[in-house]
Design a protein around this motif. Sequence first.
Motif, mmCIF file in Angstrom:
data_model
loop_
_atom_site.group_PDB
_atom_site.id
_atom_site.type_symbol
_atom_site.label_atom_id
_atom_site.label_comp_id
_atom_site.label_asym_id
_atom_site.label_seq_id
_atom_site.Cartn_x
_atom_site.Cartn_y
_atom_site.Cartn_z
ATOM 1 N N LEU A 70 25.408 30.070 13.298
ATOM 2 C CA LEU A 70 24.406 30.850 13.816
ATOM 3 C C LEU A 70 23.196 30.076 13.776
ATOM 4 O O LEU A 70 22.784 29.378 12.964
ATOM 5 C CB LEU A 70 24.404 32.105 13.045
ATOM 6 N N VAL A 81 31.949 32.822 13.925
ATOM 7 C CA VAL A 81 30.404 32.414 13.661
ATOM 8 C C VAL A 81 30.440 32.449 12.259
ATOM 9 O O VAL A 81 30.821 33.334 11.394
ATOM 10 C CB VAL A 81 29.427 33.017 14.466
ATOM 11 N N LEU A 113 24.185 31.547 21.619
ATOM 12 C CA LEU A 113 25.504 30.887 21.664
ATOM 13 C C LEU A 113 25.854 30.578 23.187
ATOM 14 O O LEU A 113 26.636 29.847 23.375
ATOM 15 C CB LEU A 113 26.382 32.423 21.327
ATOM 16 N N LEU A 146 30.944 28.403 15.400
ATOM 17 C CA LEU A 146 29.838 28.038 15.487
ATOM 18 C C LEU A 146 29.035 28.593 14.337
ATOM 19 O O LEU A 146 29.229 29.661 13.637
ATOM 20 C CB LEU A 146 29.191 28.763 16.994
ATOM 21 N N VAL A 155 24.793 27.067 23.522
ATOM 22 C CA VAL A 155 25.506 25.937 22.831
ATOM 23 C C VAL A 155 26.914 25.898 23.375
ATOM 24 O O VAL A 155 27.518 24.959 23.699
ATOM 25 C CB VAL A 155 26.131 26.616 21.111
ATOM 26 N N VAL A 156 27.566 26.991 24.209
ATOM 27 C CA VAL A 156 28.799 27.082 24.808
ATOM 28 C C VAL A 156 28.574 26.096 26.035
ATOM 29 O O VAL A 156 29.550 25.278 26.402
ATOM 30 C CB VAL A 156 29.257 28.494 25.177
ATOM 31 N N VAL A 177 34.651 31.057 21.358
ATOM 32 C CA VAL A 177 34.211 31.095 20.204
ATOM 33 C C VAL A 177 34.931 32.244 19.268
ATOM 34 O O VAL A 177 35.094 33.319 19.541
ATOM 35 C CB VAL A 177 32.844 31.707 20.225
#
Length: 103
Positions: free
Chosen positions: A62, A93, A66, A60, A69-70, A90
């Motif tokens: 930054l 990053v 997070l 991912l 986004v997940v 994840v």
Amino acid sequence: MSPGAAEVADQVAAAVLAHPAVAGLHGGSFGTTATHLPGRRVVGVRLGDARDAVEVGVVLRLGDPLLDVVDQLRRRVAAVVGEVPVDVVVCAVVEPGEEPGGS
């Protein structure tokens, strides 16, 4: 693996990669997050039997929270695979604009 597994794995990969926070797919430490198909693998997407969780490994960028986004990625994958658990891992990053390989 079902006959449509290749299409499903490709659709999951495309849905995940279309998210702006996703820099790439990742196979995990030992490359185990992958769907093995005749003549190829879809790295970063692991499909199991119909009742097994789908696992997606991502790198991912930054920026956005997070966990948000997940959650968005889980919904994108669920739109493809239906009512099965979706595990989003994840793996790394990167800074915005940075390539997943760290270059």
